[in-house]
Design a protein around this motif. Structure first.
Motif, PDB file in Angstrom:
ATOM      1  N   HIS A  26      -5.764   8.676  -6.147  1.00  0.00           N
ATOM      2  CA  HIS A  26      -6.542   9.870  -5.736  1.00  0.00           C
ATOM      3  C   HIS A  26      -5.726  11.024  -5.229  1.00  0.00           C
ATOM      4  O   HIS A  26      -6.089  11.906  -4.359  1.00  0.00           O
ATOM      5  CB  HIS A  26      -7.690   9.535  -4.426  1.00  0.00           C
ATOM      6  N   THR A  27      -4.402  11.050  -5.836  1.00  0.00           N
ATOM      7  CA  THR A  27      -3.505  11.933  -5.560  1.00  0.00           C
ATOM      8  C   THR A  27      -3.041  12.669  -4.152  1.00  0.00           C
ATOM      9  O   THR A  27      -2.798  13.478  -3.557  1.00  0.00           O
ATOM     10  CB  THR A  27      -3.774  13.405  -6.264  1.00  0.00           C
ATOM     11  N   TYR A  28      -3.267  11.332  -3.079  1.00  0.00           N
ATOM     12  CA  TYR A  28      -2.882  11.439  -1.910  1.00  0.00           C
ATOM     13  C   TYR A  28      -1.236  11.080  -1.970  1.00  0.00           C
ATOM     14  O   TYR A  28      -0.692  10.402  -2.428  1.00  0.00           O
ATOM     15  CB  TYR A  28      -3.582  10.496  -0.919  1.00  0.00           C
ATOM     16  N   ARG A  29      -0.730  12.030  -1.130  1.00  0.00           N
ATOM     17  CA  ARG A  29       0.703  11.675  -0.740  1.00  0.00           C
ATOM     18  C   ARG A  29       0.900  10.304   0.467  1.00  0.00           C
ATOM     19  O   ARG A  29       0.234  10.571   1.520  1.00  0.00           O
ATOM     20  CB  ARG A  29       1.318  12.928  -0.184  1.00  0.00           C
ATOM     21  N   PHE A  30       1.809   9.703   0.283  1.00  0.00           N
ATOM     22  CA  PHE A  30       1.897   8.663   1.198  1.00  0.00           C
ATOM     23  C   PHE A  30       3.357   7.917   1.621  1.00  0.00           C
ATOM     24  O   PHE A  30       4.327   8.247   0.871  1.00  0.00           O
ATOM     25  CB  PHE A  30       1.150   7.486   1.010  1.00  0.00           C
ATOM     26  N   ALA A  31       3.578   7.565   2.708  1.00  0.00           N
ATOM     27  CA  ALA A  31       4.905   6.626   2.962  1.00  0.00           C
ATOM     28  C   ALA A  31       4.347   5.487   3.479  1.00  0.00           C
ATOM     29  O   ALA A  31       3.133   5.345   3.684  1.00  0.00           O
ATOM     30  CB  ALA A  31       5.844   7.529   3.915  1.00  0.00           C
ATOM     31  N   THR A  32       5.177   4.416   3.408  1.00  0.00           N
ATOM     32  CA  THR A  32       4.738   3.260   4.075  1.00  0.00           C
ATOM     33  C   THR A  32       5.885   2.790   5.130  1.00  0.00           C
ATOM     34  O   THR A  32       6.897   3.046   5.202  1.00  0.00           O
ATOM     35  CB  THR A  32       4.900   1.956   2.792  1.00  0.00           C
ATOM     36  N   ALA A  33       5.277   1.711   5.764  1.00  0.00           N
ATOM     37  CA  ALA A  33       6.015   1.106   6.731  1.00  0.00           C
ATOM     38  C   ALA A  33       5.480  -0.408   6.670  1.00  0.00           C
ATOM     39  O   ALA A  33       4.319  -0.594   6.855  1.00  0.00           O
ATOM     40  CB  ALA A  33       5.936   1.669   8.177  1.00  0.00           C
ATOM     41  N   ILE A  34       6.316  -1.275   7.021  1.00  0.00           N
ATOM     42  CA  ILE A  34       5.931  -2.781   6.797  1.00  0.00           C
ATOM     43  C   ILE A  34       6.081  -3.450   8.334  1.00  0.00           C
ATOM     44  O   ILE A  34       5.890  -4.451   8.510  1.00  0.00           O
ATOM     45  CB  ILE A  34       6.818  -3.445   5.884  1.00  0.00           C
ATOM     46  N   ASN A  35       6.515  -2.677   9.430  1.00  0.00           N
ATOM     47  CA  ASN A  35       6.284  -3.463  10.659  1.00  0.00           C
ATOM     48  C   ASN A  35       6.240  -2.284  11.703  1.00  0.00           C
ATOM     49  O   ASN A  35       6.110  -1.136  11.499  1.00  0.00           O
ATOM     50  CB  ASN A  35       7.643  -4.008  11.105  1.00  0.00           C
ATOM     51  N   GLY A  36       5.913  -2.530  12.875  1.00  0.00           N
ATOM     52  CA  GLY A  36       5.422  -1.678  14.183  1.00  0.00           C
ATOM     53  C   GLY A  36       6.554  -0.659  14.559  1.00  0.00           C
ATOM     54  O   GLY A  36       6.354   0.555  14.709  1.00  0.00           O
ATOM     55  N   ASN A  37       7.807  -1.059  14.451  1.00  0.00           N
ATOM     56  CA  ASN A  37       9.180  -0.295  14.901  1.00  0.00           C
ATOM     57  C   ASN A  37       8.835   0.793  13.665  1.00  0.00           C
ATOM     58  O   ASN A  37       9.428   1.971  13.970  1.00  0.00           O
ATOM     59  CB  ASN A  37      10.154  -1.017  15.028  1.00  0.00           C
ATOM     60  N   ASP A  38       8.895   0.558  12.257  1.00  0.00           N
ATOM     61  CA  ASP A  38       9.078   1.299  11.275  1.00  0.00           C
ATOM     62  C   ASP A  38       7.941   2.206  11.488  1.00  0.00           C
ATOM     63  O   ASP A  38       8.055   3.551  11.196  1.00  0.00           O
ATOM     64  CB  ASP A  38       8.972   0.808   9.983  1.00  0.00           C
ATOM     65  N   ALA A  39       6.937   1.882  11.985  1.00  0.00           N
ATOM     66  CA  ALA A  39       5.762   2.820  11.772  1.00  0.00           C
ATOM     67  C   ALA A  39       5.804   3.829  12.834  1.00  0.00           C
ATOM     68  O   ALA A  39       5.677   5.030  12.733  1.00  0.00           O
ATOM     69  CB  ALA A  39       4.626   2.072  12.348  1.00  0.00           C
TER      70      ALA A  39
END
Ligand code: CA
Length: 232
Positions: A26-39
């Protein structure tokens, strides 16, 4: 490409992939994080428009992540939780989350929540902060004069009904917990207050909704609270 940027925080790879595949499609841009500190770090550096936050993270608790982010940012946060984590969901909303998705959720539900958040952000930007008059569908609230109108006619509300209506309107699009509402309206949050809240909400709905059984303006979240919906 949509300019809307989403930070996806999820340690569970299959769920994360489902979300990112949907966002890509749906052509959203995104980044990912896999834990709370990264978030927390990604929120500061990536500056997302909305955060999808899993509550069960391997390092710090999702509710704590919300508290840290809320110390400097009002970015909308949609929490993702398992059905067994209902209390966490309420804590997350009380800590400042805006909305929630319960696992397992469908792609349609995810997209619907994002659309609600996008609309809310657009509304906030076009309104440019505090407005003296609130308009939503056929409802109009003139905060300065303390009057609410439905279909152009003044509503006859008790002081508590009016307070509830104002609180919901000022947070339109956001799920408000029973605790948040009772503390805002009564200054306390005992079991009795939650009971009273149900009664006042029922009388408010009789005045506001055409069909109180299938409300258009105020949505019930069973065991959690209420939300005023934005009407197109
Ligand atoms: Ca998890």
């Amino acid at each position: 490409m949509s300019k809307f940027q989403i930070l996806v925080v999820e340690d569970d790879a299959p769920v994360r992939n489902l979300i990112t595949t949907t966002l890509k499609a749906h052509t959203y841009r995104f980044a990912t994080a896999i834990n709370g500190n990264d978030a927390v770090m990604e929120t500061a550096s990536y500056n997302p428009d909305v955060i999808l936050l899993d509550l069960g993270l391997p390092d710090i608790d999702g509710v704590e992540v919300i508290r840290r982010i809320r110390s400097w940012s009002n970015v909308p946060i949609i929490v993702i939780s398992a059905r067994s984590e209902d209390n966490d969901k309420i804590d997350a909303l009380d800590a400042g989350a805006d909305d929630y998705l319960t696992k397992p959720f469908s792609v349609e539900e995810l997209l619907a929540r994002l659309r609600v958040t996008q609309r809310r952000l657009a509304q906030m930007q076009s309104a440019g902060g505090n407005q003296p008059v609130f308009v939503n569908g056929q409802l109009r609230i003139d905060y300065a004069s303390g009057c609410a109108y439905l279909n152009g006619e003044e509503m006859h509300l008790t002081p508590i009904e009016y307070k509830l209506l104002c609180l919901l309107s000022q947070n339109a699009g956001k799920v408000l917990t029973h605790k948040f509402i009772t503390q805002s309206v009564w200054g306390s949050s005992w079991e009795n207050d939650i009971g009273s809240l149900r009664v006042f909400m029922a009388t408010l709905r009789k005045k506001l909704e055409k069909v109180p059984g299938s409300p258009q303006y105020i949505q019930t979240h069973i065991g959690i609270g209420y939300r005023m919906l934005r009407i197109e």
